[in-house]
Design a protein around this motif. Structure first.
Motif, PDB file in Angstrom:
ATOM      1  N   ARG A   6       0.830  -1.205   0.000  1.00 36.91           N
ATOM      2  CA  ARG A   6       0.000   0.000   0.000  1.00 36.91           C
ATOM      3  C   ARG A   6       0.867   1.259   0.000  1.00 36.91           C
ATOM      4  O   ARG A   6       0.517   2.258  -0.650  1.00 36.91           O
ATOM      5  CB  ARG A   6      -0.937  -0.005   1.212  1.00 36.91           C
ATOM      6  N   MET A   7       1.970   1.217   0.730  1.00 39.52           N
ATOM      7  CA  MET A   7       2.868   2.371   0.770  1.00 39.52           C
ATOM      8  C   MET A   7       3.484   2.641  -0.601  1.00 39.52           C
ATOM      9  O   MET A   7       3.585   3.791  -1.042  1.00 39.52           O
ATOM     10  CB  MET A   7       3.978   2.133   1.795  1.00 39.52           C
ATOM     11  N   TYR A  10       0.857   4.099  -2.763  1.00 42.35           N
ATOM     12  CA  TYR A  10       0.590   5.467  -2.323  1.00 42.35           C
ATOM     13  C   TYR A  10       1.605   6.427  -2.932  1.00 42.35           C
ATOM     14  O   TYR A  10       1.246   7.518  -3.415  1.00 42.35           O
ATOM     15  CB  TYR A  10       0.633   5.544  -0.796  1.00 42.35           C
ATOM     16  N   GLN A  11       2.872   6.021  -2.892  1.00 46.02           N
ATOM     17  CA  GLN A  11       3.917   6.866  -3.464  1.00 46.02           C
ATOM     18  C   GLN A  11       3.730   7.040  -4.964  1.00 46.02           C
ATOM     19  O   GLN A  11       3.949   8.132  -5.513  1.00 46.02           O
ATOM     20  CB  GLN A  11       5.293   6.252  -3.172  1.00 46.02           C
ATOM     21  N   HIS A  14       0.746   9.342  -5.842  1.00 45.54           N
ATOM     22  CA  HIS A  14       0.981  10.741  -5.494  1.00 45.54           C
ATOM     23  C   HIS A  14       2.189  11.295  -6.245  1.00 45.54           C
ATOM     24  O   HIS A  14       2.771  12.304  -5.833  1.00 45.54           O
ATOM     25  CB  HIS A  14       1.184  10.889  -3.981  1.00 45.54           C
ATOM     26  N   SER A 105       4.328  -3.971  -6.769  1.00 49.52           N
ATOM     27  CA  SER A 105       3.778  -2.664  -7.134  1.00 49.52           C
ATOM     28  C   SER A 105       4.293  -2.211  -8.498  1.00 49.52           C
ATOM     29  O   SER A 105       3.535  -1.662  -9.308  1.00 49.52           O
ATOM     30  CB  SER A 105       4.134  -1.622  -6.069  1.00 49.52           C
TER      31      SER A 105
END
Length: 249
Positions: A6-7, A10-11, A14, A105
């Motif tokens: 998830r991190m 998220y990066q 964004h 990811s």
């Protein structure tokens, strides 16, 4: 593991460059549609349909994968100079977890970008022409599933090579340069050997072409899938070795 994934997402979500890449793909898909319709060779004919244009976009996606590959190399190298890996490791996460999160990811992101190009073209075409491709209606679903699965596996083989470069050289510039040189050289090599009647069926560009053919047999599909998976496995194993041994600063 899920928190790490998830991190990473998220990066990515964004990152302004991600949305710039999506916009670029959408514009490129719209602008190149007439060329792909001409490649189909049935412009103005009632047999013209969206799925035929979609598969032609995949068939002719050699140059496009070079562009997406360069974008992927840029994304892969963006966090090299940041302390995010050190912070994550200090928080108690294992190297294996960090590596897996980055791989998952990255491969998901790049496959979305790679498939977004023909899918955007398909959606644009669906607004004005039929979907049916001219093959038997009872096998269209199987055909679409086969094409998508093989395309994802082939894409992963290319993008896992980019990850290997990223973890090996630890420099964004070198990763981008070698990616561009390798993919473009492969594209030229396929073109030169094709003119001489030689088919390098083990290369991703050639496998992509075979994967979208309607008459590709089950045996050929399995061969493509196994070859692409083997590339991905080898590249990721090598990338993990470099990641595991290096010092995280």
């Amino acid at each position: 593991m899920m928190n790490l994934i998830r991190m990473e997402f998220y990066q990515i979500l964004h990152n302004k460059y991600f949305y710039a890449a999506v916009l670029l793909i959408l514009v490129a898909s719209f602008l190149t549609l007439p060329g792909f319709e001409n490649q189909v060779g049935i412009v103005g004919n009632e047999r013209m349909d969206a799925l035929r244009v979609f598969t032609t976009m995949l068939l002719m996606s050699g140059i496009w994968i070079i562009g997406i590959g360069i974008i992927g190399a840029f994304f892969a190298g963006q966090d090299i100079e940041t302390p995010s890996e050190k912070i994550t490791l200090a928080a108690g996460h294992s190297r294996s977890g960090i590596f897996a999160a980055k791989v998952i990811s990255f491969l998901v992101l790049m496959n979305v970008l790679m498939l977004f190009f023909p899918l955007a073209g398909l959606c644009i075409e669906l607004s004005r022409i039929p979907f049916y491709m001219g093959v038997r209606s009872d096998i269209i679903g199987i055909y679409i599933i086969r094409v998508i699965i093989l395309t994802i596996l082939i894409n992963c083989s290319v993008f896992s090579f980019i990850l290997l470069l990223r973890f090996t050289f630890q420099k964004a510039g070198i990763t981008v340069a070698i990616t561009a040189l390798t993919l473009f050289s492969q594209y030229v090599l396929v073109g030169i050997t094709a003119q001489k009647g030689i088919t390098l069926s083990c290369l991703p560009f050639v496998m992509q072409q075979y994967s979208v053919l309607v008459n590709t047999t089950l045996r050929e599909s399995v061969k493509i899938a196994v070859t692409a998976f083997s590339y991905t496995f080898v590249f990721l194993c090598a990338a993990y070795c470099f990641f595991f041994r290096r010092e995280i600063k």
